[in-house]
Design a protein around this motif. Structure first.
Motif, PDB file in Angstrom:
ATOM      1  N   PRO A 184       0.826  -1.213   0.000  1.00  0.00           N
ATOM      2  CA  PRO A 184       0.000   0.000   0.000  1.00  0.00           C
ATOM      3  C   PRO A 184       0.860   1.262   0.000  1.00  0.00           C
ATOM      4  O   PRO A 184       1.886   1.326   0.684  1.00  0.00           O
ATOM      5  CB  PRO A 184      -0.800  -0.130   1.309  1.00  0.00           C
ATOM      6  N   LEU A 185       0.442   2.244  -0.751  1.00  0.00           N
ATOM      7  CA  LEU A 185       1.181   3.501  -0.813  1.00  0.00           C
ATOM      8  C   LEU A 185       0.570   4.505   0.165  1.00  0.00           C
ATOM      9  O   LEU A 185      -0.649   4.547   0.353  1.00  0.00           O
ATOM     10  CB  LEU A 185       1.142   4.079  -2.228  1.00  0.00           C
ATOM     11  N   PRO A 186       1.402   5.348   0.777  1.00  0.00           N
ATOM     12  CA  PRO A 186       0.920   6.338   1.755  1.00  0.00           C
ATOM     13  C   PRO A 186       0.393   7.587   1.058  1.00  0.00           C
ATOM     14  O   PRO A 186       1.061   8.614   0.979  1.00  0.00           O
ATOM     15  CB  PRO A 186       2.180   6.637   2.578  1.00  0.00           C
ATOM     16  N   ILE A 187      -0.836   7.511   0.550  1.00  0.00           N
ATOM     17  CA  ILE A 187      -1.402   8.595  -0.249  1.00  0.00           C
ATOM     18  C   ILE A 187      -2.782   8.962   0.266  1.00  0.00           C
ATOM     19  O   ILE A 187      -3.427   8.203   0.978  1.00  0.00           O
ATOM     20  CB  ILE A 187      -1.485   8.209  -1.739  1.00  0.00           C
ATOM     21  N   CYS A 188      -3.229  10.167  -0.095  1.00  0.00           N
ATOM     22  CA  CYS A 188      -4.586  10.599   0.217  1.00  0.00           C
ATOM     23  C   CYS A 188      -5.077  11.499  -0.910  1.00  0.00           C
ATOM     24  O   CYS A 188      -4.308  11.900  -1.784  1.00  0.00           O
ATOM     25  CB  CYS A 188      -4.653  11.307   1.575  1.00  0.00           C
ATOM     26  N   SER A 189      -6.362  11.821  -0.885  1.00  0.00           N
ATOM     27  CA  SER A 189      -7.015  12.525  -1.987  1.00  0.00           C
ATOM     28  C   SER A 189      -7.264  13.986  -1.656  1.00  0.00           C
ATOM     29  O   SER A 189      -7.716  14.318  -0.562  1.00  0.00           O
ATOM     30  CB  SER A 189      -8.350  11.841  -2.302  1.00  0.00           C
ATOM     31  N   LEU A 190      -6.994  14.847  -2.640  1.00  0.00           N
ATOM     32  CA  LEU A 190      -7.415  16.246  -2.566  1.00  0.00           C
ATOM     33  C   LEU A 190      -8.745  16.447  -3.277  1.00  0.00           C
ATOM     34  O   LEU A 190      -9.199  17.585  -3.408  1.00  0.00           O
ATOM     35  CB  LEU A 190      -6.356  17.167  -3.179  1.00  0.00           C
ATOM     36  N   GLY A 191      -9.354  15.360  -3.720  1.00  0.00           N
ATOM     37  CA  GLY A 191     -10.696  15.470  -4.292  1.00  0.00           C
ATOM     38  C   GLY A 191     -10.848  14.805  -5.639  1.00  0.00           C
ATOM     39  O   GLY A 191      -9.884  14.581  -6.375  1.00  0.00           O
ATOM     40  N   ASN A 192     -12.093  14.460  -5.944  1.00  0.00           N
ATOM     41  CA  ASN A 192     -12.484  13.981  -7.262  1.00  0.00           C
ATOM     42  C   ASN A 192     -12.555  15.207  -8.174  1.00  0.00           C
ATOM     43  O   ASN A 192     -13.373  16.102  -7.968  1.00  0.00           O
ATOM     44  CB  ASN A 192     -13.841  13.285  -7.167  1.00  0.00           C
ATOM     45  N   ILE A 193     -11.693  15.253  -9.173  1.00  0.00           N
ATOM     46  CA  ILE A 193     -11.540  16.461  -9.996  1.00  0.00           C
ATOM     47  C   ILE A 193     -12.464  16.436 -11.215  1.00  0.00           C
ATOM     48  O   ILE A 193     -13.118  17.421 -11.529  1.00  0.00           O
ATOM     49  CB  ILE A 193     -10.068  16.619 -10.437  1.00  0.00           C
ATOM     50  N   TYR A 194     -12.504  15.317 -11.919  1.00  0.00           N
ATOM     51  CA  TYR A 194     -13.410  15.160 -13.052  1.00  0.00           C
ATOM     52  C   TYR A 194     -13.463  13.687 -13.410  1.00  0.00           C
ATOM     53  O   TYR A 194     -12.672  12.887 -12.913  1.00  0.00           O
ATOM     54  CB  TYR A 194     -12.977  15.996 -14.267  1.00  0.00           C
ATOM     55  N   ASN A 195     -14.404  13.316 -14.259  1.00  0.00           N
ATOM     56  CA  ASN A 195     -14.549  11.924 -14.667  1.00  0.00           C
ATOM     57  C   ASN A 195     -13.779  11.647 -15.950  1.00  0.00           C
ATOM     58  O   ASN A 195     -13.774  12.462 -16.883  1.00  0.00           O
ATOM     59  CB  ASN A 195     -16.018  11.574 -14.874  1.00  0.00           C
ATOM     60  N   ALA A 209     -24.808   9.978 -28.883  1.00  0.00           N
ATOM     61  CA  ALA A 209     -24.097   9.750 -27.632  1.00  0.00           C
ATOM     62  C   ALA A 209     -23.509   8.341 -27.628  1.00  0.00           C
ATOM     63  O   ALA A 209     -24.074   7.409 -28.208  1.00  0.00           O
ATOM     64  CB  ALA A 209     -25.031   9.932 -26.444  1.00  0.00           C
ATOM     65  N   SER A 210     -22.363   8.194 -26.945  1.00  0.00           N
ATOM     66  CA  SER A 210     -21.668   6.914 -26.924  1.00  0.00           C
ATOM     67  C   SER A 210     -21.530   6.428 -25.484  1.00  0.00           C
ATOM     68  O   SER A 210     -20.825   7.041 -24.676  1.00  0.00           O
ATOM     69  CB  SER A 210     -20.272   7.063 -27.555  1.00  0.00           C
ATOM     70  N   PRO A 211     -22.209   5.314 -25.101  1.00  0.00           N
ATOM     71  CA  PRO A 211     -22.137   4.808 -23.723  1.00  0.00           C
ATOM     72  C   PRO A 211     -20.779   4.186 -23.438  1.00  0.00           C
ATOM     73  O   PRO A 211     -20.309   3.320 -24.191  1.00  0.00           O
ATOM     74  CB  PRO A 211     -23.257   3.764 -23.668  1.00  0.00           C
ATOM     75  N   GLN A 212     -20.167   4.607 -22.341  1.00  0.00           N
ATOM     76  CA  GLN A 212     -18.803   4.177 -22.048  1.00  0.00           C
ATOM     77  C   GLN A 212     -18.614   3.868 -20.564  1.00  0.00           C
ATOM     78  O   GLN A 212     -19.349   4.360 -19.712  1.00  0.00           O
ATOM     79  CB  GLN A 212     -17.802   5.271 -22.458  1.00  0.00           C
ATOM     80  N   VAL A 213     -17.591   3.065 -20.265  1.00  0.00           N
ATOM     81  CA  VAL A 213     -17.130   2.873 -18.898  1.00  0.00           C
ATOM     82  C   VAL A 213     -16.453   4.164 -18.445  1.00  0.00           C
ATOM     83  O   VAL A 213     -15.652   4.755 -19.174  1.00  0.00           O
ATOM     84  CB  VAL A 213     -16.129   1.701 -18.809  1.00  0.00           C
ATOM     85  N   VAL A 214     -16.812   4.610 -17.246  1.00  0.00           N
ATOM     86  CA  VAL A 214     -16.302   5.868 -16.708  1.00  0.00           C
ATOM     87  C   VAL A 214     -15.696   5.601 -15.339  1.00  0.00           C
ATOM     88  O   VAL A 214     -16.133   4.703 -14.615  1.00  0.00           O
ATOM     89  CB  VAL A 214     -17.444   6.910 -16.596  1.00  0.00           C
ATOM     90  N   SER A 215     -14.679   6.374 -14.990  1.00  0.00           N
ATOM     91  CA  SER A 215     -14.063   6.258 -13.671  1.00  0.00           C
ATOM     92  C   SER A 215     -13.651   7.649 -13.206  1.00  0.00           C
ATOM     93  O   SER A 215     -13.236   8.486 -14.020  1.00  0.00           O
ATOM     94  CB  SER A 215     -12.838   5.342 -13.723  1.00  0.00           C
ATOM     95  N   PRO A 216     -13.768   7.932 -11.891  1.00  0.00           N
ATOM     96  CA  PRO A 216     -13.408   9.260 -11.398  1.00  0.00           C
ATOM     97  C   PRO A 216     -11.904   9.489 -11.436  1.00  0.00           C
ATOM     98  O   PRO A 216     -11.102   8.569 -11.263  1.00  0.00           O
ATOM     99  CB  PRO A 216     -13.916   9.238  -9.947  1.00  0.00           C
ATOM    100  N   ASN A 217     -11.544  10.706 -11.680  1.00  0.00           N
ATOM    101  CA  ASN A 217     -10.152  11.117 -11.735  1.00  0.00           C
ATOM    102  C   ASN A 217      -9.817  11.863 -10.441  1.00  0.00           C
ATOM    103  O   ASN A 217     -10.475  12.839 -10.093  1.00  0.00           O
ATOM    104  CB  ASN A 217      -9.919  12.010 -12.949  1.00  0.00           C
ATOM    105  N   ILE A 218      -8.794  11.402  -9.730  1.00  0.00           N
ATOM    106  CA  ILE A 218      -8.497  11.893  -8.393  1.00  0.00           C
ATOM    107  C   ILE A 218      -7.193  12.677  -8.389  1.00  0.00           C
ATOM    108  O   ILE A 218      -6.216  12.293  -9.051  1.00  0.00           O
ATOM    109  CB  ILE A 218      -8.382  10.714  -7.397  1.00  0.00           C
ATOM    110  N   LEU A 219      -7.169  13.782  -7.647  1.00  0.00           N
ATOM    111  CA  LEU A 219      -5.935  14.514  -7.398  1.00  0.00           C
ATOM    112  C   LEU A 219      -5.326  13.960  -6.114  1.00  0.00           C
ATOM    113  O   LEU A 219      -5.953  14.003  -5.050  1.00  0.00           O
ATOM    114  CB  LEU A 219      -6.208  16.007  -7.264  1.00  0.00           C
ATOM    115  N   VAL A 220      -4.123  13.410  -6.210  1.00  0.00           N
ATOM    116  CA  VAL A 220      -3.532  12.619  -5.136  1.00  0.00           C
ATOM    117  C   VAL A 220      -2.220  13.238  -4.667  1.00  0.00           C
ATOM    118  O   VAL A 220      -1.439  13.756  -5.477  1.00  0.00           O
ATOM    119  CB  VAL A 220      -3.277  11.172  -5.616  1.00  0.00           C
ATOM    120  N   VAL A 221      -1.986  13.180  -3.352  1.00  0.00           N
ATOM    121  CA  VAL A 221      -0.705  13.562  -2.764  1.00  0.00           C
ATOM    122  C   VAL A 221      -0.320  12.500  -1.741  1.00  0.00           C
ATOM    123  O   VAL A 221      -1.123  11.646  -1.377  1.00  0.00           O
ATOM    124  CB  VAL A 221      -0.761  14.951  -2.075  1.00  0.00           C
TER     125      VAL A 221
END
Length: 338
Positions: A127-138, A268-280
């Motif tokens: 495990p890496l010692p990281i945390c999130s500054l927030g979900n920025i965009y998908n 419109a094109s249906p796609q798999v989506v995942s949140p993009n996180i700003l990490v430190v």
């Protein structure tokens, strides 16, 4: 953080936005910028307010690099004594490894890779010692080709020359999982060409690759370029989202790339989506965590001039990320505006 980066060097590949000149003055560093001492994932000195920071982003053909440059320029301007440089990388997996080694202090990463890093799974041995500054965009999966290949489904990729994304990218992780969900062996059933999005577009244009995968924000510049020069086909993947979420985690869901996002895309094109996180790293000074988070979320209009993905900045929901802890400094900011 584990170490302070060395003096930044100019990047060899320049930003292609209208803000390029301004960003290069304060925001862009070379591929080795911010090296400093490298060490184990748990060692080193926490980053405190002020001083140089390196922001691990992605390739120049995607969203991470220009958007990261805009954020770096903003932070360098607004946080006294702080200079942020951007580093071009192969994106999410590389970025987590750069954080762990102390060669970067801020990074973009996609939800599936972040979850693996937190849990020490798949690519990550601990495990890496990281945390999130927030979900920025998908990030939206793009499986793209041109009409003359005749490829219209994931199953049609069997036996074809396919780029699942650069080695060490979230695109590769997502691509392999989508192909597995569709009944393909991503190692044996395609001829793999591990390229970044810009290189994949070039290979499709010259006929050396049939199709490519990319996970990124809307629109992605390299795919805009492909759509302007050929009959773009976006292959739908949304039908696989539920199975992927059940197997891997709730960071996969289905959504649509809106019609007319790209030239010649009338539906419109249906796609798999995942949140993009700003990490430190989780040992970053809490005041610095809060200052970075506040500056980004309170300057949305400025960031919109860099990339439309900034439209998704929302402090009311940015801490709703179940697979990684929100950094305490970031959480203090989100609580203050809720």
């Amino acid at each position: 953080m584990t170490s302070s980066p060395t003096s930044p060097r100019p990047v060899r590949r320049l930003l292609g936005t209208g803000l390029a000149a301004a960003l290069l003055l304060t925001a862009c560093g070379g591929g080795d910028s911010g090296g400093g001492e490298t060490g184990s994932a748990g060692g080193g000195e926490a980053a405190a307010p002020g001083g140089p920071l390196t922001f691990a982003t992605g390739g120049t053909g995607g969203v991470y690099y220009p958007y990261g440059g805009g954020i770096a320029n903003l932070l360098s301007s607004e946080l006294q004594g702080t200079t942020v440089t951007v580093q071009e990388t192969n994106a999410s997996v590389d970025n987590m490894q750069l954080l762990a080694s102390g060669q970067a202090q801020i990074a973009f990463a996609l939800g599936d890779v972040v979850a693996d890093a937190v849990n020490g799974e798949n690519t990550f041995t601990e495990p890496l010692p990281i945390c999130s500054l927030g979900n920025i965009y998908n990030n939206f999966t793009h499986v793209f080709t041109t009409a003359d290949t005749g490829i219209t489904t994931i199953e049609d990729l069997r036996g074809k020359r396919v780029s699942p994304g650069a080695v060490g990218s979230a695109s590769e992780v997502t691509a392999d999982r989508i192909m597995q969900a569709a009944g393909l062996d991503p190692q044996a059933d395609i001829e793999r060409a591990q390229l970044g999005v810009a290189e994949t577009v070039a290979a499709i244009q010259d006929g050396t690759v049939d199709a490519g995968f990319w996970s990124g924000g809307l629109p992605t510049g390299a795919i805009v370029d492909l759509a302007s020069s050929a009959d773009l086909v976006l292959i739908p993947t949304g039908e696989y989202a539920d199975a992927m979420a059940e197997q891997y985690g709730d960071y996969y869901f289905a959504d649509e790339i809106p019609a007319d996002t790209y030239e010649g895309q009338p539906e419109a094109s249906p796609q798999v989506v995942s949140p993009n996180i700003l990490v430190v790293r989780d040992d970053m000074d809490e005041t610095l965590q809060q200052d970075i988070t506040r500056t980004i979320f309170e300057n949305q209009e400025q960031l919109l001039t860099v990339h439309p993905a900034a439209e998704e900045l929302d402090p009311a929901t940015a801490d709703e990320v179940e697979f990684i802890e929100t950094c305490p400094g970031a959480q203090a900011y989100f609580d203050s505006v809720s």
